[in-house]
Scaffold this motif. Structure first.
Motif, short mmCIF file in Angstrom:
data_model
loop_
_atom_site.label_atom_id
_atom_site.label_comp_id
_atom_site.label_asym_id
_atom_site.label_seq_id
_atom_site.Cartn_x
_atom_site.Cartn_y
_atom_site.Cartn_z
N ILE A 198 0.83 -1.20 0.00
CA ILE A 198 0.00 0.00 0.00
C ILE A 198 0.87 1.26 0.00
CG2 ILE A 198 -1.83 1.26 1.20
CD1 ILE A 198 -2.62 -1.47 -0.02
N VAL A 199 1.95 1.24 0.77
CA VAL A 199 2.87 2.36 0.80
C VAL A 199 4.29 1.85 0.60
CG1 VAL A 199 1.36 3.66 2.36
CG2 VAL A 199 3.25 2.32 3.31
N SER A 200 5.18 2.75 0.23
CA SER A 200 6.57 2.38 -0.03
C SER A 200 7.34 2.19 1.26
CB SER A 200 7.24 3.46 -0.89
OG SER A 200 7.31 4.68 -0.16
N SER A 201 8.52 1.59 1.16
CA SER A 201 9.36 1.31 2.33
C SER A 201 10.40 2.39 2.57
CB SER A 201 10.04 -0.05 2.16
OG SER A 201 9.10 -1.08 2.07
N GLU A 202 10.26 3.52 1.92
CA GLU A 202 11.22 4.61 2.09
C GLU A 202 11.07 5.26 3.46
OE1 GLU A 202 10.65 5.77 -2.63
OE2 GLU A 202 9.63 6.87 -1.04
N GLU A 203 12.03 6.08 3.82
CA GLU A 203 11.98 6.77 5.11
C GLU A 203 10.76 7.69 5.17
OE1 GLU A 203 14.71 9.83 7.81
OE2 GLU A 203 15.62 8.69 6.17
N SER A 204 10.44 8.32 4.05
CA SER A 204 9.20 9.11 3.94
C SER A 204 8.29 8.37 2.96
CB SER A 204 9.50 10.52 3.42
OG SER A 204 10.32 11.21 4.34
N PRO A 205 7.42 7.49 3.47
CA PRO A 205 6.61 6.63 2.59
C PRO A 205 5.67 7.41 1.68
CG PRO A 205 6.53 5.90 4.88
CD PRO A 205 7.14 7.27 4.88
N SER A 206 5.38 6.82 0.54
CA SER A 206 4.41 7.37 -0.40
C SER A 206 3.44 6.26 -0.79
CB SER A 206 5.09 7.94 -1.64
OG SER A 206 5.86 6.92 -2.28
N PHE A 207 2.30 6.64 -1.34
CA PHE A 207 1.30 5.64 -1.72
C PHE A 207 1.73 4.90 -2.99
CE2 PHE A 207 -1.42 8.60 0.74
CZ PHE A 207 -1.91 7.69 1.67
N LEU A 208 1.50 3.59 -2.98
CA LEU A 208 1.79 2.76 -4.15
C LEU A 208 0.51 2.32 -4.85
CD1 LEU A 208 4.57 0.45 -2.63
CD2 LEU A 208 4.88 2.50 -4.04
N VAL A 209 -0.64 2.75 -4.33
CA VAL A 209 -1.93 2.36 -4.90
C VAL A 209 -2.74 3.62 -5.22
CG1 VAL A 209 -1.97 0.18 -3.64
CG2 VAL A 209 -3.05 2.21 -2.64
N PRO A 210 -3.74 3.52 -6.10
CA PRO A 210 -4.57 4.70 -6.39
C PRO A 210 -5.26 5.22 -5.13
CG PRO A 210 -4.96 2.94 -7.98
CD PRO A 210 -4.12 2.35 -6.90
N HIS A 211 -5.33 6.55 -4.99
CA HIS A 211 -6.04 7.15 -3.86
C HIS A 211 -6.75 8.40 -4.36
CE1 HIS A 211 -1.93 8.73 -3.95
NE2 HIS A 211 -2.39 9.85 -3.42
N HIS A 212 -7.99 8.57 -3.89
CA HIS A 212 -8.86 9.62 -4.42
C HIS A 212 -9.65 10.27 -3.28
CE1 HIS A 212 -8.27 7.49 -8.28
NE2 HIS A 212 -8.58 6.40 -7.60
N ASP A 213 -10.20 11.45 -3.58
CA ASP A 213 -11.22 12.03 -2.70
C ASP A 213 -12.50 11.22 -2.84
OD1 ASP A 213 -9.62 14.05 -1.77
OD2 ASP A 213 -10.28 15.51 -3.27
N THR A 214 -13.23 11.10 -1.76
CA THR A 214 -14.51 10.40 -1.80
C THR A 214 -15.59 11.30 -2.37
OG1 THR A 214 -13.93 9.08 0.12
CG2 THR A 214 -16.26 9.23 -0.41
N MET A 215 -16.36 10.79 -3.32
CA MET A 215 -17.49 11.53 -3.86
C MET A 215 -18.62 11.53 -2.84
SD MET A 215 -16.43 12.48 -6.77
CE MET A 215 -15.26 12.07 -8.07
N THR A 216 -19.21 12.66 -2.56
CA THR A 216 -20.28 12.74 -1.58
C THR A 216 -21.58 12.14 -2.10
OG1 THR A 216 -20.75 14.99 -2.34
CG2 THR A 216 -19.33 14.75 -0.42
N GLU A 217 -21.83 12.30 -3.41
CA GLU A 217 -23.04 11.75 -4.01
C GLU A 217 -22.65 10.99 -5.27
OE1 GLU A 217 -26.06 11.68 -2.98
OE2 GLU A 217 -25.81 12.94 -1.21
N PRO A 218 -22.36 9.66 -5.15
CA PRO A 218 -21.98 8.90 -6.34
C PRO A 218 -23.04 8.98 -7.44
CG PRO A 218 -21.64 7.64 -4.33
CD PRO A 218 -22.40 8.86 -3.94
N GLU A 219 -22.59 9.20 -8.65
CA GLU A 219 -23.52 9.30 -9.77
C GLU A 219 -24.08 7.93 -10.13
OE1 GLU A 219 -20.39 9.08 -13.46
OE2 GLU A 219 -20.41 10.88 -12.21
N ASP A 220 -25.24 7.92 -10.75
CA ASP A 220 -25.86 6.67 -11.16
C ASP A 220 -25.02 6.02 -12.24
OD1 ASP A 220 -27.55 4.60 -11.65
OD2 ASP A 220 -29.12 5.79 -12.60
#
Length: 272
Positions: free
Chosen positions: A215-237
């Motif tokens: 999910i995150v890298s093994s560096e001293e300052s980890p970063s995301f290795l997977v997609p990450h997004h803001d959550t939509m408050t009202e998912p569209e149909d």
């Protein structure tokens, strides 16, 4: 044949995984008319079978009507697979796959699979992606997988709830033990927040679990290795009616989205 079902049915997962249940389903499918208990017991002579049958009837997986027994769930075939894919292509004729399978679509599909009560079966060769989820006030963590037990924390927690001992999770079990989901989510929520703010993260078993599962890298300052997004408050149909065949189609499309990948983790963070 494989069986797909919601949380409502999970307390009997050992029954659905048993060779006896599969053999019983095939037996009923081969009969010209729903069999009676007398006919069933000619084939299924085990002393424990009567108790299994009563559990299946009580769960509404098997229907008993006028002393005859029949399957009470749909079974989807290759023909259904082709029809679903053709229908979806007709509904989205000019869109690329990447434009269709957005975070919003995934959230909508996960909502269906987590909120509805369903049980169905399909041919073993029809791909059906499984969705696992960890929820927290700050984030939603989804794993979409073509295998039953991918090496990811959402699936790890489901295996723990079912008290399954699986080799794929031995390292994670030694690391985090039987920590509960809310506490684990609180701890990784702090880690996620620090990563989003580009702050340093202190070493911990929770950070290590995120690194072990990619999910995150093994560096001293980890970063995301997977997609990450803001959550939509009202998912569209997403244009699909909510029914069991909808779920079959969604899992089919999610498996197609994965392509050659075994699984994919995605994080959605709540907007502040």
């Amino acid at each position: 044949m494989k069986f797909i079902y919601s949380k409502h049915y999970q307390d009997m997962h050992n029954d659905y995984d048993s060779p006896v249940f599969l053999a019983f389903c095939r037996f009923i499918m081969e009969q010209p008319t729903p069999p009676t208990l007398r006919q069933i017991k000619v084939v299924f002579t085990e002393a424990s079978f009567s108790a299994l049958l009563e559990r299946l009837v009580a769960k509404n997986v098997i229907k008993r009507d006028q002393r005859r027994y029949q399957l009470n769930f749909p079974i989807y075939s290759k023909k259904d697979q082709i029809a679903c894919l053709e229908a979806f292509q007709q509904a989205h004729p000019f869109q690329n796959q990447g434009d269709i399978f957005t975070g919003t679509w995934l959230q909508h599909a996960c909502h269906h699979q987590n909120s509805l009560q369903y049980f169905y079966a399909c041919d073993e060769n029809i791909p059906q992606a499984t969705i696992y989820q960890v929820s927290h006030p700050m984030f939603q963590w989804f794993t979409v997988s073509q295998v039953d037990w991918p090496k990811t924390m959402p699936a790890f927690f489901v295996a723990n709830q079912r008290q399954l001992t699986l080799a794929v999770y031995q390292e994670l079990m030694r690391l985090v033990g039987d920590v509960d989901v809310p506490y684990y989510s609180d701890q990784v929520g702090v880690i996620f927040e620090r990563i989003l703010k580009h702050k340093k993260v202190r070493p911990s078993i929770f950070l290590r679990s995120l690194q072990l599962t990619g999910i995150v890298s093994s560096e001293e300052s980890p970063s995301f290795l997977v997609p990450h997004h803001d959550t939509m408050t009202e998912p569209e149909d997403i244009g699909l009616p909510v029914e069991r065949k909808t779920l079959f189609m969604e899992r089919l499309l999610l498996a197609q989205m994965l392509g050659e990948s075994v699984s994919q983790d995605t994080l959605f963070f709540k907007r502040k």
